[in-house]
Design a protein around this motif. Structure first.
Motif, mmCIF file in Angstrom:
data_model
loop_
_atom_site.group_PDB
_atom_site.id
_atom_site.type_symbol
_atom_site.label_atom_id
_atom_site.label_comp_id
_atom_site.label_asym_id
_atom_site.label_seq_id
_atom_site.Cartn_x
_atom_site.Cartn_y
_atom_site.Cartn_z
ATOM 1 N N GLU A 47 0.824 -1.201 0.000
ATOM 2 C CA GLU A 47 0.000 0.000 0.000
ATOM 3 C C GLU A 47 0.862 1.257 0.000
ATOM 4 O O GLU A 47 0.567 2.230 -0.696
ATOM 5 N N TRP B 285 -4.976 -0.071 -3.542
ATOM 6 C CA TRP B 285 -5.420 -1.231 -4.318
ATOM 7 C C TRP B 285 -4.446 -2.402 -4.153
ATOM 8 O O TRP B 285 -4.872 -3.568 -4.076
ATOM 9 N N THR C 116 -5.276 -6.025 -2.493
ATOM 10 C CA THR C 116 -5.120 -7.251 -3.281
ATOM 11 C C THR C 116 -4.210 -8.250 -2.589
ATOM 12 O O THR C 116 -4.567 -9.430 -2.410
ATOM 13 N N ALA D 195 -7.867 -7.025 -7.443
ATOM 14 C CA ALA D 195 -7.221 -5.784 -7.894
ATOM 15 C C ALA D 195 -8.255 -4.787 -8.414
ATOM 16 O O ALA D 195 -8.169 -3.579 -8.142
ATOM 17 N N TYR E 79 -9.010 -1.286 -6.711
ATOM 18 C CA TYR E 79 -8.827 -0.035 -7.460
ATOM 19 C C TYR E 79 -10.090 0.814 -7.420
ATOM 20 O O TYR E 79 -10.021 2.046 -7.267
ATOM 21 N N GLN F 169 -10.259 2.396 -4.138
ATOM 22 C CA GLN F 169 -9.269 3.470 -4.061
ATOM 23 C C GLN F 169 -9.771 4.734 -4.749
ATOM 24 O O GLN F 169 -9.600 5.849 -4.236
ATOM 25 N N ARG F 170 -10.390 4.567 -5.900
ATOM 26 C CA ARG F 170 -10.881 5.730 -6.651
ATOM 27 C C ARG F 170 -12.053 6.408 -5.967
ATOM 28 O O ARG F 170 -12.246 7.626 -6.105
#
Length: 469
Positions: free
Chosen positions: A93, A99, A103, A452, A456, A459-460
Motif C-alpha cells: 500500500e 489497491w 489485493t 485488484a 482499485y 481506491q478511486r
C-alpha cells in the motif's frame, strides 16, 4: 491516481498505541522463524518431487531456496524499517497505493484460511489411523477449537505453542540429518556408505532431463510457504525491529540445512526410483532403509506436529492480516474489533472459514473444494511479486527520507530485486507450460484480478488519504 502526502493513521506507525499487545518474546520469534520453514510439504510433498526430478531435486530446492532467500531479505528490509501486523500488505500500500495492499492482503488471507482447512484434514487423517472410531470431521473440529481458543486468549499462547512445535520439528530434522550423514559416511553399524552411486546411477543426476527438474522446481517453490508469518508476528514482539532483522539474517542457513540438506541425504542414501519414497514419504522410506524401529510412527507424530503448527500459525496470520486491512479501511469494520489485545472477531471468522473448507471437502469434493484448491495454487507467488515490487519502490524512497531505518538491506539492490522478479516470471511461465499447474495459475490469476479491480474501485471512490511513505 495522484498520491498525497497527507498523514494518516496506519498500523505500521502506531506500534506504541496499537491495541494489539507485544506479548511475543524474542525466544518465540526466533523459534517461529526457525520452525516456520519446516512444514508438511517438506515431510510429505517432497516425495512426488523426488520421483519427478530424481537426484536433481537437490538443485531444484537450491534454486527455489535462493529465490525465497531473496524474497525474505526484501521483506525483512521493509519490515525492519516499518514493522506492521499487515506486513507486505502495508508495504504494498505504501509503495503502489491502497489497491495493492487490498489485493495482496485479502489474497493472502484467503490462502491462509483455506490452508487451515487442508492442514486440519491432513492432521485428522493421521489421528484417525490411531482412533478409527472417531470421524475425521470431528477431529478437525477439535483441532479448530483448540487453536481458535489459544489464539483468542492472548498472543503469547500462540507464541508458546509455536515455540514447542518448532522445537520438536527442528529436533526431528537435525536428528534425521545427523543419522543420514553417519549412514552416508559408513559410520553407522550395519550400513554401507553408498558413495555417489545413487546420485549418478539410475539414469544419472537428471534422469528425466529438464522437464523433470521443472516439475521438481515447481513443487519445491510452494514447499517454502509460511516464512512470511514471522514478519507479521514481529509487530507483536518486544523488539520488532531487532526481532525481524535477526530472523531474516538466519534464513540462508535454515534453508540450506533443512531443505537442501534433507533432499541431499534422501537421494544419496536411496535410489530415487524407489516406490517407498512416494508411498511412504522420503523421510519414512529413509528411516526404514536404515532400520530405525517404528520409523513410520515416529514420522507420523512429527508430520502431525507440523500440520498442527501450520494450523496454529495460519489462524494467527489470517486474523492479523484481516485486522490490519480493516484498520486501514480495507474491509468490514467488525473484523477489526480488538479486545484483550487480540482481534477476536477476525480469529473466529478465519477459523470458521477454514472449517467450512473442511466441510466442503466432504460435501462438494469434486467442484467447490477443488475450485478452492486450484485458486490458492499460485497465491504465494503473487504475494512474493508484491513484496519484490514494493521493495523496488520503497528502498529508494527510504534512502532519501529515512536512511536510518534501513537496519536490514537487500543485497546488491536493485539488481537482485530484478533477478527475483525475473525468476518469478519464469516460474509463472513454467506453471503455464505444465498441465498439472496451468489450471492453478488461471484460477489464482482470476482471483487476483478480481481483487485488484475491487481494490482499485475502492481506491478511486475512497475519501481517505493514502498511507504516506
Amino acid at each position: 491516481m495522484s498520491r498525497t502526502t497527507a498523514p494518516v493513521q496506519d498500523d505500521s506507525r502506531q506500534q506504541a498505541d496499537s491495541p494489539l499487545t507485544h506479548g511475543l518474546k524474542q525466544r518465540h520469534l526466533s523459534m517461529i522463524a526457525l520452525g516456520g520453514v519446516i512444514g508438511a510439504g517438506l515431510f510429505v510433498g517432497s516425495g512426488t518431487a523426488i520421483a519427478a526430478a530424481g537426484p536433481s531435486i537437490i538443485l531444484a530446492y537450491a534454486i527455489s531456496g535462493a529465490l525465497v532467500m531473496l524474497v525474505m531479505r526484501m521483506l525483512g528490509e521493509m519490515s525492519a524499517a516499518n514493522p506492521a501486523s499487515g506486513s507486505f500488505s502495508v508495504h504494498a500500500e505504501r509503495a503502489m497505493g491502497p489497491w495493492a495492499g487490498f489485493t495482496a492482503g485479502w489474497a493472502f488471507w484467503f490462502l491462509l484460511c483455506v490452508a487451515v482447512g487442508l492442514e486440519g484434514i491432513g492432521a485428522a487423517g493421521i489421528v484417525h489411523g490411531w482412533l478409527p472410531g472417531v470421524p475425521e470431521w470431528a477431529l478437525v473440529a477439535v483441532f479448530m477449537l483448540v487453536f481458535c481458543g489459544t489464539n483468542l486468549a492472548a498472543v503469547k499462547n500462540f507464541g508458546e505453542f509455536e515455540f514447542w512445535f518448532a522445537a520438536l520439528k527442528i529436533g526431528a530434522i537435525v536428528l534425521f540429518l545427523a543419522i543420514g550423514v553417519l549412514a552416508i559416511t559408513g559410520v553407522l553399524p550395519d550400513t554401507s556408505a553408498p558413495g555417489l552411486t545413487n546420485l549418478t546411477g539410475h539414469g544419472g543426476f537428471m534422469p528425466n532431463g529438464s522437464e523433470g527438474l521443472i516439475v521438481g522446481l515447481l513443487a519445491s517453490v510452494f514447499a517454502y510457504g509460511g516464512l512470511e508469518t514471522v514478519t507479521i508476528a514481529a509487530a507483536e514482539s518486544e523488539h520488532p525491529v531487532q526481532g525481524v532483522a535477526k530472523a531474516v539474517r538466519t534464513a540462508m542457513w535454515r534453508i540450506a540445512i533443512f531443505y537442501v540438506g534433507s533432499m541431499a541425504v534422501v537421494v544419496t542414501l536411496l535410489p530415487w526410483t524407489g516406490k517407498d519414497i512416494v508411498a511412504k514419504g522420503p523421510y519414512v522410506a529413509t528411516l526404514d532403509y536404515l532400520g530405525i524401529p517404528a520409523a513410520s510412527h515416529i514420522m507420523n507424530v512429527v508430520i502431525l506436529v507440523a500440520l498442527l503448527s501450520a494450523m496454529n500459525a495460519n489462524i494467527y496470520g489470517a486474523s492479523r492480516m484481516a485486522g490490519s486491512l480493516v484498520s486501514r479501511g480495507q474491509g468490514p469494520k467488525v473484523l477489526g474489533k480488538v479486545s484483550g489485545g487480540v482481534p477476536r472477531v477476525a480469529v473466529l471468522t478465519s477459523s470458521a472459514f477454514g472449517f467450512v473448507c473442511v466441510l466442503l471437502s466432504y460435501w462438494r469434493p469434486d467442484d467447490i473444494f477443488q475450485w478452492l484448491l486450484n485458486t490458492i495454487g499460485a497465491i504465494i507467488l503473487v504475494v512474493w511479486f508484491f513484496i519484490a515490487a514494493s521493495q523496488l519502490l520503497l528502498r529508494r524512497r527510504t534512502e532519501r527520507e529515512a536512511p536510518e531505518k534501513l537496519v536490514v538491506k537487500m543485497w546488491l539492490y536493485p539488481w537482485l530485486t530484478w533477478v527475483a522478479l525475473l525468476a518469478m516470471a519464469v516460474v509463472f511461465v513454467l506453471m503455464a507450460r505444465e498441465d498439472g499447474t496451468r489450471v492453478q495459475l488461471y484460477y489464482t490469476g482470476g482471483l487476483t484480478l478480481v481483487l485488484a479491480i475491487v481494490g482499485y474501485i475502492r481506491q478511486r471512490t475512497s475519501t481517505a488519504a493514502p498511507i504516506d511513505a
